[in-house]
Design an enzyme around this catalytic site. Structure first.
Site, PDB file in Angstrom:
ATOM      1  N   LYS A  44      10.217  26.420  55.890  1.00  0.00           N
ATOM      2  CA  LYS A  44       9.225  26.847  54.907  1.00  0.00           C
ATOM      3  C   LYS A  44       8.465  25.601  54.428  1.00  0.00           C
ATOM      4  O   LYS A  44       8.882  24.478  54.681  1.00  0.00           O
ATOM      5  CB  LYS A  44       9.912  27.516  53.717  1.00  0.00           C
ATOM      6  CG  LYS A  44      10.735  28.734  54.106  1.00  0.00           C
ATOM      7  CD  LYS A  44      11.307  29.435  52.888  1.00  0.00           C
ATOM      8  CE  LYS A  44      12.496  30.315  53.243  1.00  0.00           C
ATOM      9  NZ  LYS A  44      12.240  31.246  54.339  1.00  0.00           N
ATOM     10  N   HIS A  76       9.047  36.385  58.178  1.00  0.00           N
ATOM     11  CA  HIS A  76       9.586  35.141  57.640  1.00  0.00           C
ATOM     12  C   HIS A  76       8.876  34.775  56.339  1.00  0.00           C
ATOM     13  O   HIS A  76       7.680  34.963  56.214  1.00  0.00           O
ATOM     14  CB  HIS A  76       9.392  34.037  58.687  1.00  0.00           C
ATOM     15  CG  HIS A  76      10.024  32.744  58.292  1.00  0.00           C
ATOM     16  ND1 HIS A  76      11.398  32.586  58.211  1.00  0.00           N
ATOM     17  CD2 HIS A  76       9.492  31.551  57.952  1.00  0.00           C
ATOM     18  CE1 HIS A  76      11.662  31.342  57.840  1.00  0.00           C
ATOM     19  NE2 HIS A  76      10.537  30.695  57.680  1.00  0.00           N
ATOM     20  N   TYR A  91       6.338  36.041  50.523  1.00  0.00           N
ATOM     21  CA  TYR A  91       6.006  36.799  51.724  1.00  0.00           C
ATOM     22  C   TYR A  91       4.535  37.192  51.618  1.00  0.00           C
ATOM     23  O   TYR A  91       4.129  37.806  50.622  1.00  0.00           O
ATOM     24  CB  TYR A  91       6.864  38.062  51.812  1.00  0.00           C
ATOM     25  CG  TYR A  91       8.346  37.781  51.891  1.00  0.00           C
ATOM     26  CD1 TYR A  91       9.004  37.649  53.118  1.00  0.00           C
ATOM     27  CD2 TYR A  91       9.103  37.629  50.724  1.00  0.00           C
ATOM     28  CE1 TYR A  91      10.366  37.379  53.178  1.00  0.00           C
ATOM     29  CE2 TYR A  91      10.469  37.360  50.780  1.00  0.00           C
ATOM     30  CZ  TYR A  91      11.085  37.232  52.013  1.00  0.00           C
ATOM     31  OH  TYR A  91      12.433  36.959  52.073  1.00  0.00           O
TER      32      TYR A  91
END
Lengths: 355, 355
Positions: free
Chosen positions: B333, B302, B291
């Site tokens: 991701k 996210h 993060y």
């Protein structure tokens, strides 16, 4: 009400038995009183149902609290977090003897140790440890379990942040219905595959061997593992001088992959023998994806399994298990490990489970 | 129109140059005529634009056809399938000198070898081969490329069934904004984590270290890698006798994980130093998820990357790359490899690409 700990077992009297065993499934009754495993006592301490436990080995009279019990290593944190997580989910569960593969017997919701049914046999594991294939098979088969065979073998992995991931392990029976006769044919052994200039029509379109060279091109290319299999059955000839065809193909496969090629070929053979079509699982990071019932490539249906071929003494890293199982789940397939053993293949499937 | 092959280069005259280079970007002009790499000639043979190529070394007059060219090993099948696939997608491309990391220079759609722009630098690889981290970094950086630096480094993996998967490789710049001051505090070193009975409020809720023991429980558990980092900064004391706190924690980490713990700790440190919060990536089969900008755990946002910590000399199996990149893509991701080198970390990202 006082609980006491002798270093192995936590004991309480009649009141403790009524309150913790009879009402909430902790421990087991013994001589009218209660015996608790340290992990169960740890949970009672954690919840505040009990403030401290008296230590029989300590004359100071200072009791054991939750934090000192965990720090004492009498309770493994991994066991504690799994125990707590399953309790949080509404299950009653009992620790087993520590020599067992199974760490916890979990009863169906609404039932407890006084009933006969078992829902799950749970083995706990830290994210940071490894586990060998033999132990995973024992979990799947429940070979050390005296209890109901209908119970499910579960690996509960505790990650670094103490979250629990449950994997259901099973020994599946594999069967398909894909058997097609193919007339024998010839191919050219290239460096990394076999090119078939004039393939029998059934080769690709019905039996699903290889790929067409192009959408509008009838020529078929076979992977080395497909070619080695077909050649060993006498269906394919590649015309290499001085060497049997199948040997030449296998040698080519071993050049790049070493013994991995042999392992994949054995798994390929076992799947085809079961009427199942293995195709490359590369896009899913696996050795194969499988189709059980192929009648025509135009109507393939969904592929059921992702297969990874591994030596029987493989040691699994939980992170890799998690990766495989999560990816398979994401593409609606089951993850299947093919463990090559003397004389055959042991199948082991793993799926994510929410108890 | 006759093309001839001397074992290295395929040559044609003026007509061949007009028809194949000027009109369709094959080969390069030479003395008014045309020079083709074998893979380019292979594609012309495959398409039927040319039926056979005359072999200068063979007096029999028997020409080389597509299948015999491929079987001769003058053309690698892996190169051929990538060349064909990119042509099918509407690109013109040129093979490079074989000593380069780059196998093909791919021009932007609608452009060709007579223009200056380069869209992709493509390196080809068989599913069955391996590739080391250094080569992947060279592809990402384009260090051997004379061409436009704006081009993208691409690994094109050809699987057993000759399907091509493209991975875009890059050297990302990592930066986040998560810096929170934490007053120093104490914890208990358990066997597999550190328990903090009275944590500073910012520890978990703002700086996102560890996890609460339970939703309604203020106590925080830290992973060993978090604890080792905090302890090395002097923020955390665990009060182990005769040993520095950080050393005691690192020793505990190494007990189970060996040098992998050190590698993960270095990556953890580098990410935190860049203002990025690493948390366990276990559920995604990775070392960490990250993060970049955490102000409060109640508003996390996210997570951007999945991170795998690897030694700098790691040898990648394409199947594992495919697995990582596909899973990361599925959870929106980017896959990030952290290669631990002398004095720091080299970052390498990999993403699926559709050219």
């Amino acid at each position: 009400m006082q609980l006491t700990f002798d270093g192995e077992t936590v004991r309480g009297g009649n009141e403790a038995r009524e309150r913790f065993y009879d009402a909430r499934g902790y421990g087991r009754p013994h001589d009218g009183g209660l015996e608790l495993a340290p992990v169960e006592a740890g949970h009672l301490l954690f919840r505040g149902d009990v403030t401290t436990v008296r230590d029989d080995r300590d004359d100071s009279g200072e009791g054991i609290g939750f934090e000192s019990l965990l720090a004492s290593r009498a309770v493994s944190e991994v066991d504690f977090f799994v125990y707590k997580e399953l309790r949080d989910r509404g299950f009653y569960l009992s620790p087993t003897d520590s020599a067992d593969v199974t760490d916890f017997i979990v009863y169906p919701r609404g039932q407890g140790p006084w009933d006969d049914a078992v829902a799950y046999r749970v083995t706990t594991l830290s994210e940071r440890a490894t586990i060998d294939a033999g132990t995973l098979q024992a979990i799947a088969r429940g070979i050390d379990a005296e209890e109901d065979e209908a119970s499910t073998g579960v690996l509960a992995v505790v990650d670094e942040e103490s979250e629990v991931t449950y994997l259901e392990l099973d020994v599946p029976t594999l069967s398909g219905s894909t058997y097609h006769d193919i007339p024998s044919f010839e191919g050219d052994l290239l460096s990394d595959r076999v090119l078939v200039p004039e393939p029998p029509a059934a080769l690709h379109d019905r039996a699903f061997y290889g790929q067409r060279l192009d959408r509008d091109d009838d020529r078929v290319q076979l992977s080395l593992v497909e070619a080695a299999y077909l050649s060993s059955r006498g269906d394919l000839a590649v015309g290499v001088e001085d060497v049997a065809d199948a040997d030449a193909i296998v040698d080519r496969g071993r050049e790049v992959e070493g013994e991995r090629f042999d392992r994949r070929l054995r798994v390929y053979d076992a799947l085809r023998s079961a009427g199942i079509v293995p195709k490359t699982g590369f896009k899913f990071g696996a050795d194969f994806r499988t189709y059980a019932d192929v009648d025509s490539v135009d109507d393939l249906g969904h592929s059921e399994f992702l297969v990874r071929a591994l030596p029987a003494d493989h040691s699994f890293v939980p992170r890799d298990l998690s990766l495989d199982v999560r990816l398979a789940h994401g593409v609606r397939k089951r993850m299947l490990f093919a463990l090559t053993v003397q004389g055959g293949i042991d199948w082991l499937s793993a799926e994510r489970l929410t108890p």
